[in-house]
Write a protein that holds these residues in place. Structure first.
Motif, PDB file in Angstrom:
ATOM      1  N   HIS A 148     -39.864 -14.303  64.843  1.00 18.11           N
ATOM      2  CA  HIS A 148     -39.606 -13.527  66.052  1.00 18.11           C
ATOM      3  C   HIS A 148     -38.170 -13.704  66.516  1.00 18.11           C
ATOM      4  O   HIS A 148     -37.552 -14.737  66.276  1.00 18.11           O
ATOM      5  CB  HIS A 148     -40.565 -13.964  67.164  1.00 18.11           C
ATOM      6  CG  HIS A 148     -41.988 -13.691  66.811  1.00 18.11           C
ATOM      7  ND1 HIS A 148     -42.804 -14.628  66.239  1.00 18.11           N
ATOM      8  CD2 HIS A 148     -42.709 -12.547  66.883  1.00 18.11           C
ATOM      9  CE1 HIS A 148     -43.987 -14.087  65.993  1.00 18.11           C
ATOM     10  NE2 HIS A 148     -43.954 -12.828  66.363  1.00 18.11           N
ATOM     11  N   VAL A 149     -37.675 -12.680  67.193  1.00 19.81           N
ATOM     12  CA  VAL A 149     -36.381 -12.738  67.852  1.00 19.81           C
ATOM     13  C   VAL A 149     -36.653 -12.492  69.331  1.00 19.81           C
ATOM     14  O   VAL A 149     -37.438 -11.604  69.683  1.00 19.81           O
ATOM     15  CB  VAL A 149     -35.365 -11.729  67.254  1.00 19.81           C
ATOM     16  CG1 VAL A 149     -35.827 -10.295  67.374  1.00 19.81           C
ATOM     17  CG2 VAL A 149     -33.989 -11.914  67.875  1.00 19.81           C
ATOM     18  N   VAL A 150     -36.049 -13.332  70.185  1.00 19.29           N
ATOM     19  CA  VAL A 150     -36.306 -13.288  71.626  1.00 19.29           C
ATOM     20  C   VAL A 150     -34.998 -13.022  72.345  1.00 19.29           C
ATOM     21  O   VAL A 150     -33.983 -13.675  72.081  1.00 19.29           O
ATOM     22  CB  VAL A 150     -36.905 -14.628  72.117  1.00 19.29           C
ATOM     23  CG1 VAL A 150     -37.177 -14.583  73.610  1.00 19.29           C
ATOM     24  CG2 VAL A 150     -38.169 -14.979  71.346  1.00 19.29           C
ATOM     25  N   CYS A 151     -35.035 -12.087  73.288  1.00 23.64           N
ATOM     26  CA  CYS A 151     -33.850 -11.787  74.102  1.00 23.64           C
ATOM     27  C   CYS A 151     -33.718 -12.853  75.191  1.00 23.64           C
ATOM     28  O   CYS A 151     -34.650 -13.080  75.960  1.00 23.64           O
ATOM     29  CB  CYS A 151     -33.963 -10.398  74.725  1.00 23.64           C
ATOM     30  SG  CYS A 151     -32.532  -9.987  75.773  1.00 23.64           S
ATOM     31  N   ARG A 152     -32.564 -13.482  75.250  1.00 24.82           N
ATOM     32  CA  ARG A 152     -32.311 -14.506  76.268  1.00 24.82           C
ATOM     33  C   ARG A 152     -32.217 -13.895  77.665  1.00 24.82           C
ATOM     34  O   ARG A 152     -32.420 -14.594  78.653  1.00 24.82           O
ATOM     35  CB  ARG A 152     -31.004 -15.242  75.978  1.00 24.82           C
ATOM     36  CG  ARG A 152     -31.041 -16.132  74.782  1.00 24.82           C
ATOM     37  CD  ARG A 152     -29.716 -16.896  74.648  1.00 24.82           C
ATOM     38  NE  ARG A 152     -29.656 -17.642  73.424  1.00 24.82           N
ATOM     39  CZ  ARG A 152     -30.214 -18.831  73.224  1.00 24.82           C
ATOM     40  NH1 ARG A 152     -30.895 -19.390  74.203  1.00 24.82           N
ATOM     41  NH2 ARG A 152     -30.097 -19.449  72.078  1.00 24.82           N
ATOM     42  N   SER A 153     -31.934 -12.629  77.752  1.00 28.49           N
ATOM     43  CA  SER A 153     -31.751 -11.983  79.045  1.00 28.49           C
ATOM     44  C   SER A 153     -33.057 -11.490  79.647  1.00 28.49           C
ATOM     45  O   SER A 153     -33.420 -11.874  80.750  1.00 28.49           O
ATOM     46  CB  SER A 153     -30.751 -10.828  78.893  1.00 28.49           C
ATOM     47  OG  SER A 153     -30.509 -10.229  80.137  1.00 28.49           O
ATOM     48  N   CYS A 154     -33.793 -10.647  78.921  1.00 26.69           N
ATOM     49  CA  CYS A 154     -35.001 -10.032  79.482  1.00 26.69           C
ATOM     50  C   CYS A 154     -36.304 -10.609  78.935  1.00 26.69           C
ATOM     51  O   CYS A 154     -37.374 -10.326  79.448  1.00 26.69           O
ATOM     52  CB  CYS A 154     -34.987  -8.521  79.270  1.00 26.69           C
ATOM     53  SG  CYS A 154     -35.218  -8.025  77.548  1.00 26.69           S
ATOM     54  N   GLY A 155     -36.212 -11.415  77.878  1.00 31.64           N
ATOM     55  CA  GLY A 155     -37.409 -12.022  77.305  1.00 31.64           C
ATOM     56  C   GLY A 155     -38.152 -11.158  76.302  1.00 31.64           C
ATOM     57  O   GLY A 155     -39.207 -11.546  75.812  1.00 31.64           O
ATOM     58  N   ALA A 156     -37.624  -9.972  75.987  1.00 30.36           N
ATOM     59  CA  ALA A 156     -38.277  -9.108  74.992  1.00 30.36           C
ATOM     60  C   ALA A 156     -38.389  -9.848  73.666  1.00 30.36           C
ATOM     61  O   ALA A 156     -37.522 -10.650  73.313  1.00 30.36           O
ATOM     62  CB  ALA A 156     -37.477  -7.821  74.808  1.00 30.36           C
ATOM     63  N   ILE A 157     -39.484  -9.580  72.941  1.00 30.18           N
ATOM     64  CA  ILE A 157     -39.724 -10.229  71.654  1.00 30.18           C
ATOM     65  C   ILE A 157     -39.942  -9.150  70.603  1.00 30.18           C
ATOM     66  O   ILE A 157     -40.646  -8.175  70.848  1.00 30.18           O
ATOM     67  CB  ILE A 157     -40.961 -11.145  71.713  1.00 30.18           C
ATOM     68  CG1 ILE A 157     -40.755 -12.251  72.748  1.00 30.18           C
ATOM     69  CG2 ILE A 157     -41.261 -11.751  70.337  1.00 30.18           C
ATOM     70  CD1 ILE A 157     -41.968 -13.130  72.956  1.00 30.18           C
ATOM     71  N   ALA A 158     -39.340  -9.338  69.439  1.00 30.45           N
ATOM     72  CA  ALA A 158     -39.532  -8.411  68.328  1.00 30.45           C
ATOM     73  C   ALA A 158     -39.850  -9.221  67.069  1.00 30.45           C
ATOM     74  O   ALA A 158     -39.494 -10.397  66.965  1.00 30.45           O
ATOM     75  CB  ALA A 158     -38.274  -7.570  68.103  1.00 30.45           C
ATOM     76  N   ASP A 159     -40.538  -8.583  66.149  1.00 27.91           N
ATOM     77  CA  ASP A 159     -40.874  -9.215  64.871  1.00 27.91           C
ATOM     78  C   ASP A 159     -39.665  -9.199  63.950  1.00 27.91           C
ATOM     79  O   ASP A 159     -38.856  -8.265  63.965  1.00 27.91           O
ATOM     80  CB  ASP A 159     -42.021  -8.462  64.185  1.00 27.91           C
ATOM     81  CG  ASP A 159     -43.341  -8.635  64.907  1.00 27.91           C
ATOM     82  OD1 ASP A 159     -43.538  -9.673  65.570  1.00 27.91           O
ATOM     83  OD2 ASP A 159     -44.184  -7.731  64.811  1.00 27.91           O
ATOM     84  N   VAL A 160     -39.568 -10.242  63.136  1.00 26.68           N
ATOM     85  CA  VAL A 160     -38.552 -10.342  62.097  1.00 26.68           C
ATOM     86  C   VAL A 160     -39.290 -10.729  60.831  1.00 26.68           C
ATOM     87  O   VAL A 160     -40.014 -11.728  60.811  1.00 26.68           O
ATOM     88  CB  VAL A 160     -37.499 -11.425  62.433  1.00 26.68           C
ATOM     89  CG1 VAL A 160     -36.505 -11.579  61.305  1.00 26.68           C
ATOM     90  CG2 VAL A 160     -36.795 -11.114  63.745  1.00 26.68           C
ATOM     91  N   ASP A 161     -39.141  -9.936  59.787  1.00 25.21           N
ATOM     92  CA  ASP A 161     -39.804 -10.259  58.534  1.00 25.21           C
ATOM     93  C   ASP A 161     -39.317 -11.610  58.021  1.00 25.21           C
ATOM     94  O   ASP A 161     -38.245 -12.083  58.397  1.00 25.21           O
ATOM     95  CB  ASP A 161     -39.572  -9.166  57.496  1.00 25.21           C
ATOM     96  CG  ASP A 161     -40.358  -7.902  57.823  1.00 25.21           C
ATOM     97  OD1 ASP A 161     -41.409  -8.011  58.485  1.00 25.21           O
ATOM     98  OD2 ASP A 161     -39.917  -6.813  57.428  1.00 25.21           O
ATOM     99  N   CYS A 162     -40.113 -12.198  57.162  1.00 23.32           N
ATOM    100  CA  CYS A 162     -39.847 -13.532  56.623  1.00 23.32           C
ATOM    101  C   CYS A 162     -38.398 -13.645  56.155  1.00 23.32           C
ATOM    102  O   CYS A 162     -37.867 -12.736  55.512  1.00 23.32           O
ATOM    103  CB  CYS A 162     -40.809 -13.815  55.479  1.00 23.32           C
ATOM    104  SG  CYS A 162     -40.810 -15.522  54.957  1.00 23.32           S
ATOM    105  N   ALA A 163     -37.768 -14.778  56.495  1.00 23.75           N
ATOM    106  CA  ALA A 163     -36.362 -14.981  56.177  1.00 23.75           C
ATOM    107  C   ALA A 163     -36.098 -14.866  54.677  1.00 23.75           C
ATOM    108  O   ALA A 163     -35.234 -14.120  54.261  1.00 23.75           O
ATOM    109  CB  ALA A 163     -35.894 -16.333  56.699  1.00 23.75           C
ATOM    110  N   VAL A 164     -36.829 -15.595  53.842  1.00 16.52           N
ATOM    111  CA  VAL A 164     -36.633 -15.551  52.403  1.00 16.52           C
ATOM    112  C   VAL A 164     -37.914 -15.980  51.717  1.00 16.52           C
ATOM    113  O   VAL A 164     -38.444 -17.044  52.013  1.00 16.52           O
ATOM    114  CB  VAL A 164     -35.493 -16.498  51.959  1.00 16.52           C
ATOM    115  CG1 VAL A 164     -35.347 -16.489  50.444  1.00 16.52           C
ATOM    116  CG2 VAL A 164     -34.178 -16.113  52.602  1.00 16.52           C
TER     117      VAL A 164
END
Length: 149
Positions: A89-105
């Motif tokens: 996951h990636v999280v916005c430090r400002s608004c707290g929105a969360i999005a999926d991030v596919d597996c790093a490797v």
């Protein structure tokens, strides 16, 4: 889609109930929401479902592996129904929105520790932090033009 949810519940030996179906639908349509948001979403269509019922359903679905509970540092727990892969996951430090991030490797656990201390590692949980596109655009709009303050 309800029949898919029913099949998912039966596959993990859970009874099919309206609250369970409603929670699964809410999480399908609104990933990364907190418990209060799930309650609001469920009660929009099923006003008699209690807060406790939603808490119980979230716990049962999480324990059964149909729902994933995530809790980035300093944030309230969030829930999602994307459980069939190893993603981050990636999280916005400002608004707290969360999005999926596919597996790093590569395959699970995606990352190999430099020293596993003898553990058999089967999962790596990674949270990326940054600023979402909406907040980044707002911050850019708030910045004074170059050369002016």
């Amino acid at each position: 889609m309800t029949s898919d949810f029913e099949a998912q519940l039966r596959a993990v030996s859970l009874r099919v109930t309206r609250p369970r179906l409603a929670v699964l639908a809410a999480l399908r349509d609104h990933p990364h929401v907190d418990t209060e948001t799930v309650i609001t979403l469920v009660r929009a269509d099923h006003p008699t479902v209690s807060h406790q019922a939603v808490y119980d359903v979230l716990r049962a679905l999480t324990d059964a592996g149909l729902v994933r509970r995530i809790q980035p540092a300093g944030a309230t727990a969030r829930y999602e129904s994307r459980v069939g892969d190893n993603h981050h996951h990636v999280v916005c430090r400002s608004c707290g929105a969360i999005a999926d991030v596919d597996c790093a490797v590569g395959p699970s656990p995606c990352l190999t520790p430099s020293d596993d201390g003898g553990y058999v590692v089967d999962e790596a949980e990674v949270v990326f932090w940054g600023t979402c596109p909406d907040c980044a655009a707002e911050n850019t709009a708030d910045d004074p033009p170059v050369g002016r303050k």
